[in-house]
Write an enzyme that holds these catalytic residues in place. Structure first.
Site, PDB file in Angstrom:
ATOM      1  N   GLY A  88       0.851  -1.189   0.000  1.00 11.09           N
ATOM      2  CA  GLY A  88       0.000   0.000   0.000  1.00 11.09           C
ATOM      3  C   GLY A  88       0.884   1.236   0.000  1.00 11.09           C
ATOM      4  O   GLY A  88       0.782   2.102   0.873  1.00 11.09           O
TER       5      GLY A  88
ATOM      6  N   GLY B 203       1.193   4.218  -0.853  1.00 12.37           N
ATOM      7  CA  GLY B 203       0.542   5.470  -1.220  1.00 12.37           C
ATOM      8  C   GLY B 203       1.280   6.619  -0.555  1.00 12.37           C
ATOM      9  O   GLY B 203       2.494   6.780  -0.752  1.00 12.37           O
ATOM     10  N   ALA B 204       0.543   7.417   0.251  1.00 11.36           N
ATOM     11  CA  ALA B 204       1.141   8.620   0.832  1.00 11.36           C
ATOM     12  C   ALA B 204       2.212   8.263   1.874  1.00 11.36           C
ATOM     13  O   ALA B 204       3.411   8.498   1.657  1.00 11.36           O
ATOM     14  CB  ALA B 204       0.037   9.471   1.450  1.00 11.36           C
TER      15      ALA B 204
ATOM     16  N   GLY C  38       3.179   5.261   3.014  1.00 10.98           N
ATOM     17  CA  GLY C  38       4.050   4.148   2.599  1.00 10.98           C
ATOM     18  C   GLY C  38       5.075   4.597   1.569  1.00 10.98           C
ATOM     19  O   GLY C  38       6.233   4.175   1.604  1.00 10.98           O
TER      20      GLY C  38
ATOM     21  N   ASN D  87      -3.550   3.482  10.993  1.00  6.15           N
ATOM     22  CA  ASN D  87      -4.118   4.146  12.175  1.00  6.15           C
ATOM     23  C   ASN D  87      -5.293   3.342  12.746  1.00  6.15           C
ATOM     24  O   ASN D  87      -5.960   2.611  12.020  1.00  6.15           O
ATOM     25  CB  ASN D  87      -4.638   5.536  11.795  1.00  6.15           C
TER      26      ASN D  87
ATOM     27  N   LYS E 198      -2.419   8.286  20.118  1.00  2.00           N
ATOM     28  CA  LYS E 198      -2.732   8.805  18.780  1.00  2.00           C
ATOM     29  C   LYS E 198      -4.232   8.621  18.477  1.00  2.00           C
ATOM     30  O   LYS E 198      -4.903   9.536  18.034  1.00  2.00           O
ATOM     31  CB  LYS E 198      -1.880   8.116  17.721  1.00  2.00           C
TER      32      LYS E 198
ATOM     33  N   ASN F   5     -11.432  13.152  13.986  1.00  4.84           N
ATOM     34  CA  ASN F   5     -11.661  12.777  12.590  1.00  4.84           C
ATOM     35  C   ASN F   5     -13.157  12.704  12.273  1.00  4.84           C
ATOM     36  O   ASN F   5     -13.613  13.343  11.325  1.00  4.84           O
ATOM     37  CB  ASN F   5     -10.920  11.477  12.249  1.00  4.84           C
TER      38      ASN F   5
ATOM     39  N   SER G  64      -7.635  13.494   8.022  1.00  6.74           N
ATOM     40  CA  SER G  64      -7.631  12.571   6.878  1.00  6.74           C
ATOM     41  C   SER G  64      -9.066  12.116   6.558  1.00  6.74           C
ATOM     42  O   SER G  64      -9.407  11.893   5.396  1.00  6.74           O
ATOM     43  CB  SER G  64      -6.741  11.364   7.182  1.00  6.74           C
TER      44      SER G  64
ATOM     45  N   GLU H  92     -12.014   5.801   7.202  1.00 10.44           N
ATOM     46  CA  GLU H  92     -11.552   4.824   8.210  1.00 10.44           C
ATOM     47  C   GLU H  92     -12.405   4.899   9.484  1.00 10.44           C
ATOM     48  O   GLU H  92     -11.877   4.999  10.596  1.00 10.44           O
ATOM     49  CB  GLU H  92     -10.073   5.074   8.521  1.00 10.44           C
TER      50      GLU H  92
HETATM   51  N1  LIG Z   1      -1.081  10.023   5.083  1.00 16.96           N
HETATM   52  C1  LIG Z   1      -0.651  10.328   6.303  1.00 16.96           C
HETATM   53  O1  LIG Z   1      -0.109  11.415   6.547  1.00 16.96           O
HETATM   54  C2  LIG Z   1      -0.761   9.341   7.426  1.00 16.96           C
HETATM   55  C3  LIG Z   1      -1.492   8.184   7.279  1.00 16.96           C
HETATM   56  N2  LIG Z   1      -1.542   7.283   8.333  1.00 16.96           N
HETATM   57  C4  LIG Z   1      -2.301   6.066   8.199  1.00 16.96           C
HETATM   58  O2  LIG Z   1      -1.617   5.257   7.256  1.00 16.96           O
HETATM   59  C5  LIG Z   1      -2.567   4.471   6.517  1.00 16.96           C
HETATM   60  C6  LIG Z   1      -2.381   4.755   5.028  1.00 16.96           C
HETATM   61  O3  LIG Z   1      -2.745   6.101   4.786  1.00 16.96           O
HETATM   62  P1  LIG Z   1      -2.317   6.874   3.457  1.00 16.96           P
HETATM   63  O4  LIG Z   1      -0.905   6.609   3.131  1.00 16.96           O
HETATM   64  O5  LIG Z   1      -2.751   8.277   3.645  1.00 16.96           O
HETATM   65  O6  LIG Z   1      -3.265   6.140   2.382  1.00 16.96           O
HETATM   66  P2  LIG Z   1      -3.141   6.064   0.802  1.00 16.96           P
HETATM   67  O7  LIG Z   1      -4.509   5.830   0.291  1.00 16.96           O
HETATM   68  O8  LIG Z   1      -2.381   7.243   0.277  1.00 16.96           O
HETATM   69  O9  LIG Z   1      -2.229   4.780   0.560  1.00 16.96           O
HETATM   70  C7  LIG Z   1      -2.699   3.467   0.535  1.00 16.96           C
HETATM   71  C8  LIG Z   1      -2.411   2.917  -0.845  1.00 16.96           C
HETATM   72  O10 LIG Z   1      -2.654   1.518  -0.856  1.00 16.96           O
HETATM   73  C9  LIG Z   1      -3.247   1.198  -2.115  1.00 16.96           C
HETATM   74  N3  LIG Z   1      -3.914  -0.094  -2.055  1.00 16.96           N
HETATM   75  C10 LIG Z   1      -5.105  -0.413  -1.499  1.00 16.96           C
HETATM   76  N4  LIG Z   1      -5.361  -1.726  -1.642  1.00 16.96           N
HETATM   77  C11 LIG Z   1      -4.308  -2.238  -2.319  1.00 16.96           C
HETATM   78  C12 LIG Z   1      -4.008  -3.533  -2.786  1.00 16.96           C
HETATM   79  N5  LIG Z   1      -4.819  -4.561  -2.572  1.00 16.96           N
HETATM   80  N6  LIG Z   1      -2.858  -3.727  -3.454  1.00 16.96           N
HETATM   81  C13 LIG Z   1      -2.012  -2.689  -3.678  1.00 16.96           C
HETATM   82  N7  LIG Z   1      -2.246  -1.420  -3.258  1.00 16.96           N
HETATM   83  C14 LIG Z   1      -3.386  -1.200  -2.586  1.00 16.96           C
HETATM   84  C15 LIG Z   1      -4.194   2.350  -2.340  1.00 16.96           C
HETATM   85  O11 LIG Z   1      -4.662   2.384  -3.653  1.00 16.96           O
HETATM   86  P3  LIG Z   1      -6.161   2.961  -3.930  1.00 16.96           P
HETATM   87  O12 LIG Z   1      -6.026   4.448  -3.784  1.00 16.96           O
HETATM   88  O13 LIG Z   1      -6.425   2.487  -5.326  1.00 16.96           O
HETATM   89  O14 LIG Z   1      -7.072   2.359  -2.915  1.00 16.96           O
HETATM   90  C16 LIG Z   1      -3.277   3.531  -1.955  1.00 16.96           C
HETATM   91  O15 LIG Z   1      -2.456   3.925  -3.028  1.00 16.96           O
HETATM   92  C17 LIG Z   1      -3.936   4.867   7.064  1.00 16.96           C
HETATM   93  O16 LIG Z   1      -4.322   3.996   8.085  1.00 16.96           O
HETATM   94  C18 LIG Z   1      -3.706   6.261   7.634  1.00 16.96           C
HETATM   95  O17 LIG Z   1      -4.635   6.584   8.638  1.00 16.96           O
HETATM   96  C19 LIG Z   1      -0.828   7.449   9.484  1.00 16.96           C
HETATM   97  C20 LIG Z   1      -0.092   8.587   9.654  1.00 16.96           C
HETATM   98  C21 LIG Z   1      -0.052   9.645   8.686  1.00 16.96           C
HETATM   99  C1  LIG Z   2      -4.521  15.275  11.924  1.00 19.69           C
HETATM  100  C2  LIG Z   2      -4.777  14.123  12.825  1.00 19.69           C
HETATM  101  C3  LIG Z   2      -3.768  14.168  13.945  1.00 19.69           C
HETATM  102  C4  LIG Z   2      -6.203  14.292  13.440  1.00 19.69           C
HETATM  103  O1  LIG Z   2      -6.480  13.606  14.597  1.00 19.69           O
HETATM  104  C5  LIG Z   2      -4.697  12.809  12.082  1.00 19.69           C
HETATM  105  O2  LIG Z   2      -4.001  11.922  12.483  1.00 19.69           O
HETATM  106  C6  LIG Z   2      -5.527  12.540  10.879  1.00 19.69           C
HETATM  107  O3  LIG Z   2      -5.867  13.460  10.159  1.00 19.69           O
HETATM  108  O4  LIG Z   2      -5.842  11.365  10.650  1.00 19.69           O
END
Ligand SMILES: NC(=O)C1=CN([C@@H]2O[C@H](COP(=O)(O)OP(=O)(O)OC[C@H]3O[C@@H](n4cnc5c(N)ncnc54)[C@H](OP(=O)(O)O)[C@@H]3O)[C@@H](O)[C@H]2O)C=CC1
Ligand SMILES: CC(C)(CO)C(=O)C(=O)O
Length: 331
Positions: free
Chosen positions: A7, A9-10, A12, A102, A204, A212, A273, A285
């Site tokens: 995963g 994405g952001a 990761g 999260n 957290k 959220n 988020s 979520e």
């Molecule tokens: N972004 C942030 O700043 C922070 C995020 N988090 C937590 O981290 C987690 C991820 O968040 P975030 O990075 O923002 O999410 P994203 O949506 O940016 O990243 C997740 C990625 O996984 C992909 N994906 C989903 N299913 C599959 C699959 N079966 N095979 C391959 N890829 C797949 C998604 O694609 P698709 O878009 O097509 O579904 C997406 O690109 C969450 O739980 C979030 O709460 C924690 C701290 C900070």
């Molecule tokens: C900004 C913050 C800290 C809000 O609780 C967060 O973790 C989110 O957006 O998921």
């Protein structure tokens, strides 16, 4: 170390680039337009006014990567049940799974002292399938503090934060967690190992479970929710209800609720988020951040009237926007 980012994405993508720069053998597992862009042009990370582009191995087929030393799971919580079986080719006998998602993790009760030891959490692990497929003996808890966003496919912006706290569910300083923490530190991150990782997960989650959903319901940014009289009261009431549940499960909060709210206020005019997901029409979520906490409240017999009400409202708000399934999880 061979490490896959499942995963990518952001968050990761951000961590994957940093780990690659530290010399790890990293595979990005992603899908769709983001995967296509990363394959074609590499992954660009913007951070602190600088931009770097790297060309990691990127795939949607985990079998291409084969067994890993570790898999860092950075999917959104609701994507994990459908993705779990896809992870199997990455798992050798010793592969660890770092859960960067999260909310309440699927392994929460693994080995936890007390009457609920080894229960699964239905809201995040329907029918206990994750527990079976990704056995929690593999799991390493993580609390991820940095913030990142996919600006466009293949381009990630890291806006703040550099701490990734790690902890074994049993609190031990195992060789595998020592090695991972060392790697994260080589990648320029702070990576303390905690003996009581659930306490830090709760700190957290304490903010996420209140701010959220309330942001999704009201459209308000974090600073307003944490400072404006009545809004702050609603958030604080939810947090106090959740604190009683967490403490009944053995959690020790290192700070009090007002300090936690103050910390959220200091983040400023930030859209959570969940609000961002709602505005983009993406799944939210809700069950990992609030549904699971309400489930734990039912388990320990603590009333959570404000959390219950907000959960009902935010589910319906999400349904109306097409961001949540028609049926809520059956508990
Ligand atoms: N972004 C942030 O700043 C922070 C995020 N988090 C937590 O981290 C987690 C991820 O968040 P975030 O990075 O923002 O999410 P994203 O949506 O940016 O990243 C997740 C990625 O996984 C992909 N994906 C989903 N299913 C599959 C699959 N079966 N095979 C391959 N890829 C797949 C998604 O694609 P698709 O878009 O097509 O579904 C997406 O690109 C969450 O739980 C979030 O709460 C924690 C701290 C900070
Ligand atoms: C900004 C913050 C800290 C809000 O609780 C967060 O973790 C989110 O957006 O998921």
């Amino acid at each position: 170390m061979r490490i896959s980012i499942f995963g990518a994405g952001a968050i990761g993508g951000f961590l994957g680039v940093r780990l690659l720069q530290a010399g790890a053998d990293v595979t990005f597992i992603a899908r769709g337009a983001h995967l296509a862009a990363m394959r074609e042009k590499g992954v660009t990370l913007r951070s602190g006014g600088e931009s770097v582009t790297v060309r990691p191995r990127c795939t949607d087929n985990p079998a291409e990567a084969g067994p890993q030393d570790a898999v860092l799971i950075t999917l959104k919580a609701h994507s994990l049940p459908a993705a779990a079986a896809q992870m199997l080719p990455l798992l050798g006998p010793e592969t660890s799974l770092i859960t960067g998602i999260n909310g309440v993790p699927y392994w929460y009760f693994y080995g936890l002292d007390g009457p609920y030891r080894d229960r699964h959490v239905e809201s995040v692990d329907p029918g206990g399938k994750l527990w079976e497929t990704l056995h929690p003996s593999r799991a390493i808890g993580a609390v991820i503090y940095p913030a990142a966003e996919v600006l466009e496919p293949g381009v990630i912006e890291h806006s703040y934060g550099d701490r990734v706290t790690l902890g074994e569910p049993d609190g031990s300083r195992s060789p595998r967690i020592e090695a991972l923490s060392k790697l994260f530190i080589q990648a320029g991150l702070k990576s303390p190992i905690r003996p009581r990782i659930r306490d830090e997960l709760w700190v957290k989650l304490w903010g996420n479970l209140a701010f959220n959903p309330l942001s999704a319901l009201t459209g308000a940014t974090l600073d307003r929710l944490a400072t404006q009289g009545d809004l702050r009261t609603v958030a604080r009431t939810m947090m106090v209800e959740a604190q009683a549940v967490a403490e009944a499960l053995g959690t020790r909060f290192p700070i009090d609720v007002d300090k936690r709210i103050q910390g959220a206020a200091e983040v400023g005019a930030h859209k959570t988020s969940m609000l961002q997901d709602l505005e983009r029409g993406r799944p939210m979520e809700i069950d990992a951040l609030l549904g699971a906490v309400v489930e734990l409240g039912q388990l320990v017999g603590k009333p959570m009237p404000t959390c219950d009400m907000v959960l009902t409202l935010v589910r319906e708000r999400a349904r109306q926007a097409g961001c949540y399934p028609a049926a809520s999880p059956k508990l």
